[in-house]
Scaffold this motif. Structure first.
Motif, PDB file in Angstrom:
ATOM      1  N   LEU A  57      -8.654  44.474  71.774  1.00  0.00           N
ATOM      2  CA  LEU A  57      -7.805  45.735  70.968  1.00  0.00           C
ATOM      3  C   LEU A  57      -7.142  46.471  71.228  1.00  0.00           C
ATOM      4  O   LEU A  57      -6.439  47.424  69.695  1.00  0.00           O
ATOM      5  N   GLY A  58      -6.970  46.771  72.364  1.00  0.00           N
ATOM      6  CA  GLY A  58      -6.157  47.785  72.669  1.00  0.00           C
ATOM      7  C   GLY A  58      -6.144  49.552  72.835  1.00  0.00           C
ATOM      8  O   GLY A  58      -7.976  49.663  72.251  1.00  0.00           O
ATOM      9  N   LEU A  59      -5.843  50.985  72.622  1.00  0.00           N
ATOM     10  CA  LEU A  59      -6.047  52.022  72.041  1.00  0.00           C
ATOM     11  C   LEU A  59      -6.057  52.060  70.368  1.00  0.00           C
ATOM     12  O   LEU A  59      -5.179  52.142  69.951  1.00  0.00           O
ATOM     13  N   ARG A  60      -7.384  52.851  70.406  1.00  0.00           N
ATOM     14  CA  ARG A  60      -7.386  53.113  68.651  1.00  0.00           C
ATOM     15  C   ARG A  60      -7.882  54.675  68.407  1.00  0.00           C
ATOM     16  O   ARG A  60      -8.510  55.031  69.217  1.00  0.00           O
ATOM     17  N   LEU A  61      -6.802  55.056  67.808  1.00  0.00           N
ATOM     18  CA  LEU A  61      -7.373  57.007  67.301  1.00  0.00           C
ATOM     19  C   LEU A  61      -8.170  56.956  66.572  1.00  0.00           C
ATOM     20  O   LEU A  61      -8.827  56.097  65.136  1.00  0.00           O
ATOM     21  N   ILE A  62      -9.093  57.394  66.859  1.00  0.00           N
ATOM     22  CA  ILE A  62     -10.051  58.667  65.687  1.00  0.00           C
ATOM     23  C   ILE A  62     -10.018  59.401  65.106  1.00  0.00           C
ATOM     24  O   ILE A  62     -10.004  59.751  63.925  1.00  0.00           O
ATOM     25  N   TYR A  63      -9.621  60.418  66.203  1.00  0.00           N
ATOM     26  CA  TYR A  63      -9.508  61.522  65.382  1.00  0.00           C
ATOM     27  C   TYR A  63      -8.254  62.437  66.529  1.00  0.00           C
ATOM     28  O   TYR A  63      -8.549  62.309  67.829  1.00  0.00           O
ATOM     29  N   PHE A  64      -7.515  63.335  65.769  1.00  0.00           N
ATOM     30  CA  PHE A  64      -6.320  64.075  66.847  1.00  0.00           C
ATOM     31  C   PHE A  64      -6.662  65.902  66.318  1.00  0.00           C
ATOM     32  O   PHE A  64      -7.222  66.083  64.737  1.00  0.00           O
TER      33      PHE A  64
END
Lengths: 112, 113
Positions: free
Chosen positions: A41-48
């Motif tokens: 799934l690679g990298l997935r952004l949760i919050y920034f």
């Protein structure tokens, strides 16, 4: 060199626990990020966060919250940990939008 | 989605050979970045190439960007065993004061001594 430090390399918690992952950067960067990385799934952004006390949802915010009380520190909170949150969590920071991100070494979190 | 897609998924070469990795994406970008990840570690930034640039070099690394084909390539020349790692392309799209970075799934490079 920019240093992004994540508080734990490995963490084991139980389902239902409240889990805190801490990230500190030493370069006065405005922007900080939390990702999770899963095989296939690679990298997935949760919050920034682009400033103190500011936060924006990423692509997969469900089940997570964040806190940014100081510029150098960005915390990821799993309100009630579940087994599907077992993953590698990566924190990153950067100065502004045209710059690359600098990553910590990651926290490998296992939820039992 | 503007997610970068790397090709091939895995690459195995002999030390001293060149390694070429490709990345394709779907929508407009402001810049494209390549990162390396050693096993069990965080990502390390390698090169950033802006949408108005066509080629960039850094040591043994050469990155090209073709915005008309929405593709980029990363060339590592004279590879070493220490280059064994996963490589990711990431596309950046600016929205207002912020920028969203979207990563591909990565390429696993093995360099045999």
């Amino acid at each position: 060199d920019v240093k992004v430090t994540q508080s734990s390399r490995y963490l084991v918690k139980r389902t239902g626990e409240k889990v805190f992952l801490e990230c500190v950067q030493d370069m006065d960067h405005e922007n900080m990020f939390w990702y999770r990385q899963d095989p296939g799934l690679g990298l997935r952004l949760i919050y920034f966060s682009y400033d103190v006390k500011m936060k924006e949802k990423g692509d997969i915010p469900e089940g997570y919250s964040v806190s940014r009380e100081k510029k150098e520190r960005f915390s990821l909170i799993l309100e009630s940990a579940s087994t599907n949150q077992t993953s590698m969590y990566l924190c990153a920071s950067k100065r502004d939008r045209g710059q690359p991100q600098h990553f910590g070494d990651g926290t490998r979190l296992s939820i039992l | 989605s503007q997610q970068g897609e790397e090709d091939p998924q895995a690459l195995s070469i002999q030390e001293g050979e060149n390694a070429t990795m490709n990345c394709s994406y779907k929508t407009s970008i402001n810049n494209l970045q390549w990162y390396r990840q050693n096993s069990g570690r965080g990502l390390v930034h390698l090169i950033l190439i802006r949408s108005n640039e066509r080629e960039k070099h850094s040591g043994r690394l050469r990155v090209t960007l073709d915005t008309s084909k929405k593709s980029s390539s990363l060339l590592i020349t004279a590879s070493r065993a220490a280059d064994t790692a996963s490589y990711f392309c990431a596309t950046a799209f600016h929205t207002g004061a912020n920028s969203k970075l979207t990563f591909g799934k990565g390429i696993t490079l093995s360099v045999r001594p």
